[in-house]
Design an enzyme around this catalytic site. Sequence first.
Site, PDB file in Angstrom:
ATOM      1  N   LYS A  60       0.833  -1.205   0.000  1.00  0.00           N
ATOM      2  CA  LYS A  60       0.000   0.000   0.000  1.00  0.00           C
ATOM      3  C   LYS A  60       0.869   1.258   0.000  1.00  0.00           C
ATOM      4  O   LYS A  60       0.519   2.274  -0.600  1.00  0.00           O
ATOM      5  CB  LYS A  60      -0.924  -0.005   1.209  1.00  0.00           C
ATOM      6  CG  LYS A  60      -2.030  -1.055   1.143  1.00  0.00           C
ATOM      7  CD  LYS A  60      -2.948  -0.922   2.332  1.00  0.00           C
ATOM      8  CE  LYS A  60      -4.129  -1.868   2.236  1.00  0.00           C
ATOM      9  NZ  LYS A  60      -3.739  -3.270   2.288  1.00  0.00           N
TER      10      LYS A  60
ATOM     11  N   GLU B  30      -2.819   6.153   8.335  1.00  0.00           N
ATOM     12  CA  GLU B  30      -3.508   7.199   7.596  1.00  0.00           C
ATOM     13  C   GLU B  30      -4.508   7.911   8.503  1.00  0.00           C
ATOM     14  O   GLU B  30      -4.924   7.376   9.535  1.00  0.00           O
ATOM     15  CB  GLU B  30      -4.276   6.601   6.404  1.00  0.00           C
ATOM     16  CG  GLU B  30      -3.409   6.016   5.322  1.00  0.00           C
ATOM     17  CD  GLU B  30      -4.223   5.414   4.194  1.00  0.00           C
ATOM     18  OE1 GLU B  30      -5.425   5.138   4.419  1.00  0.00           O
ATOM     19  OE2 GLU B  30      -3.678   5.216   3.112  1.00  0.00           O
TER      20      GLU B  30
ATOM     21  N   HIS C 156     -14.077  -3.622   9.519  1.00  0.00           N
ATOM     22  CA  HIS C 156     -13.419  -3.194   8.282  1.00  0.00           C
ATOM     23  C   HIS C 156     -13.591  -4.206   7.157  1.00  0.00           C
ATOM     24  O   HIS C 156     -12.832  -4.207   6.186  1.00  0.00           O
ATOM     25  CB  HIS C 156     -11.927  -2.920   8.510  1.00  0.00           C
ATOM     26  CG  HIS C 156     -11.670  -1.980   9.644  1.00  0.00           C
ATOM     27  ND1 HIS C 156     -12.051  -0.658   9.613  1.00  0.00           N
ATOM     28  CD2 HIS C 156     -11.099  -2.176  10.871  1.00  0.00           C
ATOM     29  CE1 HIS C 156     -11.708  -0.082  10.753  1.00  0.00           C
ATOM     30  NE2 HIS C 156     -11.144  -0.982  11.528  1.00  0.00           N
TER      31      HIS C 156
ATOM     32  N   ARG D  76      -6.979  -8.338  -8.223  1.00  0.00           N
ATOM     33  CA  ARG D  76      -7.673  -9.615  -8.336  1.00  0.00           C
ATOM     34  C   ARG D  76      -9.152  -9.346  -8.558  1.00  0.00           C
ATOM     35  O   ARG D  76      -9.607  -8.193  -8.521  1.00  0.00           O
ATOM     36  CB  ARG D  76      -7.506 -10.433  -7.048  1.00  0.00           C
ATOM     37  CG  ARG D  76      -7.907  -9.640  -5.807  1.00  0.00           C
ATOM     38  CD  ARG D  76      -7.819 -10.462  -4.543  1.00  0.00           C
ATOM     39  NE  ARG D  76      -7.918  -9.674  -3.332  1.00  0.00           N
ATOM     40  CZ  ARG D  76      -9.046  -9.247  -2.772  1.00  0.00           C
ATOM     41  NH1 ARG D  76     -10.198  -9.525  -3.353  1.00  0.00           N
ATOM     42  NH2 ARG D  76      -9.038  -8.558  -1.657  1.00  0.00           N
TER      43      ARG D  76
END
Length: 644
Positions: free
Chosen positions: A116, A200, A235, A292
Amino acid sequence: MINTLLIANRGEIACRVMRTAKSLGLRSVAVYSAADSHARHVREADMAVALGGAKPAESYLNGAAVIAAAKATGAQAIHPGYGFLSENAGFARACEAAGLIFVGPPVAAIEAMGSKSAAKALMEPAGVPLVPGYHGEAQDIDTFRAEAERIGYPVLLKAAAGGGGKGMKVVEQPAHLAEALASAQREAQAAFGDSRMLVEKYLLKPRHVEIQVFADQHGNAVYLHERDCSIQRRHQKVVEEAPAPGLSAELRQAMGEAAVRAAQAIGYVGAGTVEFLLDTRGDFFFMEMNTRLQVEHPVTELITGQDLVAWQLAVAQGEPLPLSQEQIPLNGHAMEVRLYAEDCDGGFLPATGTLSLYREPALQSGWRIDSGISEGDSVSVFYDPMLAKLIAWGADREQARLRLLSLLSEMQVGGVTTNLAFLQRTLAHPAFAAAELDTGFIERHHSALLPPAPALDEHFWQAAACAWLATEPQATRSDDPHSPWQQQSGWQLNGQTSVRLHLKCGEQDQVVRGALPAVCFSDDTLFINDQRLRAVRRGGCLFLTWQGRQFSVSLFDPLAEADAHAHHGGGLTAPMNGNIVHIAVKPGDNVEAGATLVVLEAMKMEHSIRAPQAGTVQALFCAVGEMVSEGSVLVELAAQESSQ
């Protein structure tokens, strides 16, 4: 050209890929673990190869064994599904070295988006907006403390090498950062073999909107519209729909074009998903790209009329994309829910057990079910607890929502705790019907979505007693196969039956006495006073559908009840089957209320066992690496005496 396809996955995605492969005239090869030897994807494949033990590392994550299976069966290509090896660049490289087609993007694209941190560094020059955060190499706690202070709390810790909610923690204040970071790193290492993290800014009331992209080997790239995946717990997505409600044509186009730029920036080929956070002002920020096929791809298929797995197989063989951007349809609305084995009332903890009842209704207009399970299958601790995906299409969002509610009301699942009733309450909630969506939806409407168990009234208990008698095994009725007592055709002598039954449902029980109303029972359908109910008996458990919800009813056993309520004094028990991954205390330690004592891993997620009150650790009954059963005592904690 591909004529034999190996599917390196399990469950509903393996069955889904297999179905498309067979429609294209390809032979399918299933691989399986020791826990899946009788699984549905194994039974339905043309060939099946055992990989190894039950743990993913011994089976579905064993890339060498998967490639050996492909070679042994003559497969030319491997479809990795999602999860496991689907985003593993090393596995894709090994497939290429073995002369096999990896049905996915190039190795370089997987590597670019596999981290990421690295992905975000690539997106800024491509003109894709980013959430403020830290994506650097330093992984020490001091760096994360400093960066979190710079960004401002609350912050979101995320595994740099994965997705699906694994290795992801929200941290509200500095005091919780160290523990959350350690837990997230363990989860990330277990799920992806990589403990690196990023941090973040945690946006308040964002929507999770993702774009389905596709690219071929000839430089063509398109987006197939967007999906809203804002309804989440832990999440992880629970409800997905396409298109995203409330987006203007301009915003839809801007997000789609940004997603295509993201794919083109890394030379992408195949199916991918670019995920964005959309705030209340209409600004969107890049989160990650999943290299994917996604779990929620059926809603995109329904609004476009395309088979995305067929697209994958065509692109993998060098064919161009079948449609240009302007040719991609957008028809109606589609909605999907994920049926999980989990205890919603217990914090959405994964549930294990045997599916003693699993029945999918006959498909009606607009319905679709993607599943990889059958009645009698076991839900184990080793894999994700998703059982099936239930999907509905409609001419508009409301028709899709109502059709999906109707589909859910016809599902019958028993033997394992599921989120079926929770899904029904979510879809029926006025805020969801009004498309008031964001990632905090479940927390905000918690009391309505997860209400206390209602008191079951006299009508329920009478219906349960009628259903119990109607579903009595035939052997208890008569030894004569020609006797009318042996028949379950709905015929009944006289009008009423007098009984005395002590029944139990959940934590409630009731003695039902006296005359019961006349019933008609046939093919698991019970009619009582013109009310239609479904009733299925499995052993000592009756699964009764009452007012659109399914209940489990059994005979009350006072000895079993006494045993169930007996507990180890002061002992803290395992809430589920799982593996002990961390022990934070030792005998003699004094701990505060809320302190983490033991960390249990189950179905790829960590769950902390915390002290219910301040106390002293008397004894430990577990060790790191040990598999424990639900209800096992893990820690003996003595409460501290209050000072006078």
